[in-house]
Design a protein around this motif. Sequence first.
Motif, short mmCIF file in Angstrom:
data_model
loop_
_atom_site.label_atom_id
_atom_site.label_comp_id
_atom_site.label_asym_id
_atom_site.label_seq_id
_atom_site.Cartn_x
_atom_site.Cartn_y
_atom_site.Cartn_z
N GLU A 90 -29.59 18.72 10.31
CA GLU A 90 -29.83 18.46 8.89
C GLU A 90 -28.92 17.33 8.38
OE1 GLU A 90 -29.54 21.94 6.40
OE2 GLU A 90 -29.47 20.72 4.58
N ARG A 94 -30.15 13.87 6.75
CA ARG A 94 -29.74 13.50 5.38
C ARG A 94 -29.04 12.13 5.39
NH1 ARG A 94 -31.01 17.21 1.73
NH2 ARG A 94 -31.06 19.41 2.33
N HIS A 107 -38.05 12.50 5.64
CA HIS A 107 -38.25 13.58 4.68
C HIS A 107 -39.06 14.73 5.32
CE1 HIS A 107 -36.53 11.77 1.07
NE2 HIS A 107 -37.03 10.61 1.48
N LEU A 114 -35.55 22.56 7.27
CA LEU A 114 -35.33 23.53 6.19
C LEU A 114 -36.23 24.75 6.35
CD1 LEU A 114 -35.01 20.94 3.28
CD2 LEU A 114 -33.19 22.42 4.15
N ARG A 119 -35.39 28.02 4.18
CA ARG A 119 -35.18 27.47 2.83
C ARG A 119 -36.49 26.80 2.41
NH1 ARG A 119 -30.32 24.51 5.26
NH2 ARG A 119 -30.01 23.34 3.35
N GLU A 122 -36.71 24.38 -0.81
CA GLU A 122 -36.20 23.03 -0.53
C GLU A 122 -37.13 22.29 0.41
OE1 GLU A 122 -31.85 22.43 0.39
OE2 GLU A 122 -31.93 24.61 0.29
N ARG A 125 -40.02 20.78 -1.31
CA ARG A 125 -39.65 19.57 -2.07
C ARG A 125 -39.57 18.36 -1.13
NH1 ARG A 125 -36.58 23.15 -5.13
NH2 ARG A 125 -34.66 22.85 -3.93
N SER A 126 -38.95 18.57 0.03
CA SER A 126 -38.83 17.46 0.99
C SER A 126 -40.20 17.05 1.52
CB SER A 126 -37.95 17.87 2.17
OG SER A 126 -36.64 18.01 1.74
#
Lengths: 408, 444
Positions: A90, A94, A107, A114, A119, A122, A125-126
């Motif tokens: 991760e 990032r 992404h 994730l 998760r 999250e 969203r990514s």
Amino acid sequence: MSESAIDRAELLLEAGRPEDAECEARASLLAQPDDGHAHGILARALVMQGRGEEAVAAAREALEHDPEDEASLLVLALALSLTGDLQDAESAIRHGIAVDPENAALHQWLAEILMQTDRSAEASRSASEARALAPHDPDAAAAYAHALMLQGRTDDAEHAAREALAIDPENDRAHHILGLVGLNRGDSDEALAGFREALRLDPTDESAREGLVLALKARHPVYAQVLRFFLWQARLPRQAQWALLIAPFVIGRAIRTVHNDAIFFPLALVFIGLIVLTWAADPVMTLALLATREGRLVVSRDSRVAAALFGGFIAVAVAAAIVGAAYDPHLFIVTFGFVVFALGAGNVDGLPQKRRKVVYAAAVALVLVAVVQTAIIVAGGGYHAQVVPAVVLILGAAASLWYVRLAS
Amino acid sequence: MDEATLATLREALALSPDNVPLREHLAATLLEAGRAGEAETEYREALTRGAGTGAQLGLARAFFALGKLREAGVLVEALAENEPNNAGAQLLLARIVLNDGRPDEARERYTRAVQLDASLSDPDLAAALAAGEAKRERVPAHAYAGDEDEADAVETVAAERPRITFDDVGGMDEVKEEIRMKIVHPFTQPELFAAYGKAPGGGILLYGPPGCGKTHIARATAGEISATFIAVGIDEVLSMWMGESEQQLHETFERARRAAPCVLFVDEVDAIGAKRHDVRHGPMRQLVNQFLVELDGIKTANEGVLILAATNAPWAVDDALRRPGRFDRVVFIPPPDEQARVAILHLHLAERPTSEIDLESIARKTKGFSGADLAAVVDRAVEAKLRDSMQARVPLPLETRDLEAALKSARPTTAEWMQTARSYALHANEAGTYDDVLAYLERR
């Protein structure tokens, strides 16, 4: 790395020949050990072969020459994922996003990591970001659908999966998601269509095969409801799952403290019935599936073993009940112990391989205890002779059931 | 160079391991003494300690001596690119490309090397280049009809006239019969087939687990009809003619057409004919398209060219390749049956000291083993016997029990492939492509 060697290695990767690409890259690195790009290609070739540790080393070498190269950061993340180091994976991703915030692949892979770390909010969203950056990429759309599905947003997941299929009708992951959507809605036809298509496109997809098995079982309405309950429960936070497990005992205790047996006993019966149903549903449906041709082809060996254990112990329990009713009611203890054990053994396929051995050992031990118990009953042994094996039988069966529940 | 000198060099190196020139000297000495493996180790070590292009060239030479031609080629190519006037690199490259079947380029490289350094002149290599000889066995030019240019073009292809026939392929009767009907009989009885409107030609896709004799049976097919056999794989297309892959593929087909009757064998066809859906890279897509064009013979008819292809991953092959006129027959090559296993064991045990070996018994115990697996079993048994013989100080013959002992630690490598194939057969068996796999699995 010479240009021709770069092209060759990349074409070999594209042609699905990572071993040959690795060979080109390694030979080239002997000539030019400081070529970061060659290290990156080597890392990709190693990732494709599933050799995580070596790939991590090669990717780090590539990054030493260009610490900001987002392609190398991505391959490092993939390599770290292979080794199970999701935290560092991760971080690498990032870092890559910080370097190039408009790289859709980064992404998307962040979303994948994730999702692996539970998760899902999250992750969605990514994945949504990846989708926005690469609106024509079916893989990004399918990843978004997957993240939504994990959040329990069934309708949104379906919508995203259909968008992926509009771009690429042969996207196996999108079909897989539609299968999951069907299961969550209790719509076995939709689930079957989704998983069958996913498997047609990628027959090695084990989770799609498992999905197909569930969808086949879910054609039975009772099983469909049990499955929906389990799927709902699986999405709850860990603490809520524990609360759900303990709540009936607390409520039962509360009712008993007010001495309201008229309410307690019917409720207890319903509760026990539901428990038995949830435990027995899977092996019973597996046995039913094994009676069909498609079922025999798709049910895994592990599930067959579990169903066979369940069927075997139930059959002996029934036999003991019949003989007990005709000759000696003491044999009901064998019936009771075997039924309780069968409920656990029937779900043994949900356990990791090593832990299954405990259940198999318990099965052998309980059979031996039952033989001793039966011999004592047949020989006319009294209460004191019977009590020890009876207690061992009941406690052993109950312990096995709890072991399966907690180790799953 | 005697052992004492080598020992002295090693001792000196032990005292100063960072002495790169000394290490290079040791490596060169080892290479000269024919100990290329040890030379490779020393050159590698020298390179990690900062040695220059001399060590690179030395390593490439060691690779060449060890038969690691790909590694040698990549290394020396990079060197020649950076230092076009490096005569040693040009000379080694000449040897490598000659071995690759590119005599023109080899001649060019050799000439350049000698121009740069006349002392590198090698009469043997010069003679080989002058005669247009490549190291591989090739069909003589006079075997082909046509002008000299054509013959010369054929000369550059790894073509051969196999001497083996189906009699040399143990077992596999169904497979052989299928190939006979599709390829052999149309050639041996053209009138009969013409009466039914069937012309010789077309393609067969052979698939199955690795090491089960796909290439062997393809070669035997060519031998059966006394045809030329040309084998091509992704390595040849991509590595030898980088940037001109489609052109090279076309030329390979052209050569096969000129050499008709010819069996053109495309090995690992899943690489050249990968599913276009899975291939995003432009050049690979173009290569698949070119392959389709060649199979269709749009510009030149493929009359007399029998195309056999082999793959371990039929599911990765583009569907378009299986359309009529291309690879319209798909044949499963299963792991060798019992009869074939006996034949394979017999072959591997030939010319080795043996007593009475019960091959049938070993064959019965090796169900699912590939030809390569059986070779490994024999190898293991031989190694154990060698150890015993050295202890006993007399050569001991191999016995049944030696093979049985070797079998204890052997597992069939086809199992994993079978598992994958089973999944495809169950879930993606459109048009019954994998019916043969299912039938095989049911028979087991």
